[in-house]
Each structure stands twice: as C-alpha cells, then as structure tokens.
Enzyme design. Structure first.
Site, PDB file in Angstrom:
ATOM      1  CE  LYS A  14      -2.271  -0.779   3.870  1.00 51.73           C
ATOM      2  NZ  LYS A  14      -1.737  -2.070   4.353  1.00 51.73           N
ATOM      3  NE  ARG A  89      -5.087  -1.599   9.492  1.00 56.07           N
ATOM      4  CZ  ARG A  89      -3.887  -1.109   9.146  1.00 56.07           C
ATOM      5  NH1 ARG A  89      -3.752   0.155   8.838  1.00 56.07           N
ATOM      6  NH2 ARG A  89      -2.847  -1.883   9.092  1.00 56.07           N
ATOM      7  NE  ARG A 128       7.124  -3.207   6.210  1.00 55.27           N
ATOM      8  CZ  ARG A 128       5.819  -2.993   6.081  1.00 55.27           C
ATOM      9  NH1 ARG A 128       5.343  -2.526   4.936  1.00 55.27           N
ATOM     10  NH2 ARG A 128       4.978  -3.258   7.052  1.00 55.27           N
TER      11      ARG A 128
END
Ligand code: AMP
Length: 193
Positions: A14, A89, A128
């Site tokens: 995203k 969300r 990440r």
C-alpha cells in the site's frame, strides 16, 4: 474530488503504491500507520495512547483512529482528493468516514484492494523488518496477529463496499510498475466518467 481507499494486508504494498498514485493524481496521502508512528516517535499524547496496541499488532481503538483521521483531513482544506492508506480498517471506521466526507459533500470514489497470499506477505514483512526498525515487523507472532486483526475486523469491509458498488481488487503481486498500472486503470475509469 477523488477519494480513493487503498486496502491490503500488511506488506501488500500500500505504502509503495501510494507514493506513485499521490503524485500521478495529485492526492493528499494519509497513511494512518505513518501518522501513528510519527506520534509514537514524538511521544505525543496520541502516540502514548496508541503505543500499547501497535506494539502488539492490534488495531488502535476506533474512537482514537477516527478522530486522528479527521484531523489529518482538516489539515488539507485545499485538497483536490485524498488517498486513504490503511483507513478504514473496521466497519465503524468506514461508517465514520462516509458521514465525515458527507459533511463536506464528498464521497468515496472507489476502494481498491491489493490482493496477495499471506505466506508471501509474511516473508516480505520479515524482510522489511530488517531495515524498517518497526517492532511490529520483526516478530512473526505480531505479524500473524496483524493478519488476524485484518481477517476479523477489516475483511468484512469487502462485503460492505461491494454492496455499495465501491469495491475493486487488483493482483498485488508483480513489479511495482505493473501493480501501479493495474491500480491506475481503475482510477482512470472514474476520472473519465
Ligand atoms: P500499518 O502501517 O498500516 O501497517 O499500521 C501499523 C499499525 O498502526 C497497525 O498495526 C495498527 O496498530 C495501527 N493502525 C494503523 N491504521 C489503523 C486503523 N485504521 N485502525 C486501527 N489501527 C490502525
């Protein structure tokens, strides 16, 4: 005014895609995760309130999150469109967003999900985590908990927005450029209308 909601599980890309889309369509990008992290780093009251949830990979309570999002929107009175990344969300957040936008005579143009398989995503996040320094990116249990939260609280939004004919999904696996093209194809359709 175009208002795009970008959905996707943690690691779906995203943030990466938002960087391209905001330039291309001149949108104000609001990442609720980024705003929370900024507040954590600066030890603001909001940061202190959000910390315990973020550390565990839980969602921050709706009331706090909705207020924060509204404040971020209000900071940009001249915007010609927003890109909401990581918000809403929950159904409560989606309802709050809709009524908040309505007070300005705005609407959501489209919600687009970046679809990808969980196992691929967990690996991406662990990778990440080596450089992001985010505690919630480094512990597989916390990552799995973020998926649990997504499945329980965020996944129902697919139905919610499908019923409103606002839901789209693109394959999130591929090169960054390919995925940007898939997203742009959907957004361009709305701009042409
Ligand atoms: P993200 O960077 O989008 O993965 O978000 C990191 C963390 O911030 C999440 O695990 C939540 O704790 C919190 N967060 C971000 N956006 C929201 C939201 N819309 N509702 C509740 N919590 C959120």
């Amino acid at each position: 005014m175009i208002n795009i909601v970008l959905f996707g599980k943690p690691g779906a890309g995203k943030g990466t895609q938002a960087e391209f889309l905001k330039e291309k369509y001149n949108l104000v990008h609001i990442s609720t995760g980024d705003v929370f992290r900024y507040n954590l780093k600066n030890n603001t009251e909001l940061g202190q309130q959000a910390k315990e949830y973020m550390d565990k990979g839980d969602l921050v309570p709706d009331q706090l999150t909705i207020k924060m999002l509204q404040d971020e929107v209000e900071k940009n009175p001249n915007a010609t469109g927003f890109l909401f990344d990581g918000f809403p969300r929950t159904i409560a957040q989606a309802e709050a967003l809709e009524s908040f936008l309505a007070t300005k005579n705005w609407k959501i143009t489209a919600t687009i999900a970046l679809a990808a398989n969980d196992d691929v995503l967990v690996q991406r996040i662990l990778e990440r985590g080596k450089s992001s320094g985010r505690p919630d990116d480094q512990d597989e249990n916390k990552i799995r908990n973020r998926y649990e939260e997504y499945n329980q609280k965020t996944a129902p939004l697919i139905n919610y927005y499908t019923q409103k004919e606002l839901f789209y999904s693109v394959d999130g696996i591929g090169s960054i450029e390919e995925v940007t093209r898939r997203l742009s194809a959907i957004i361009d359709d709305f701009i042409d209308k």
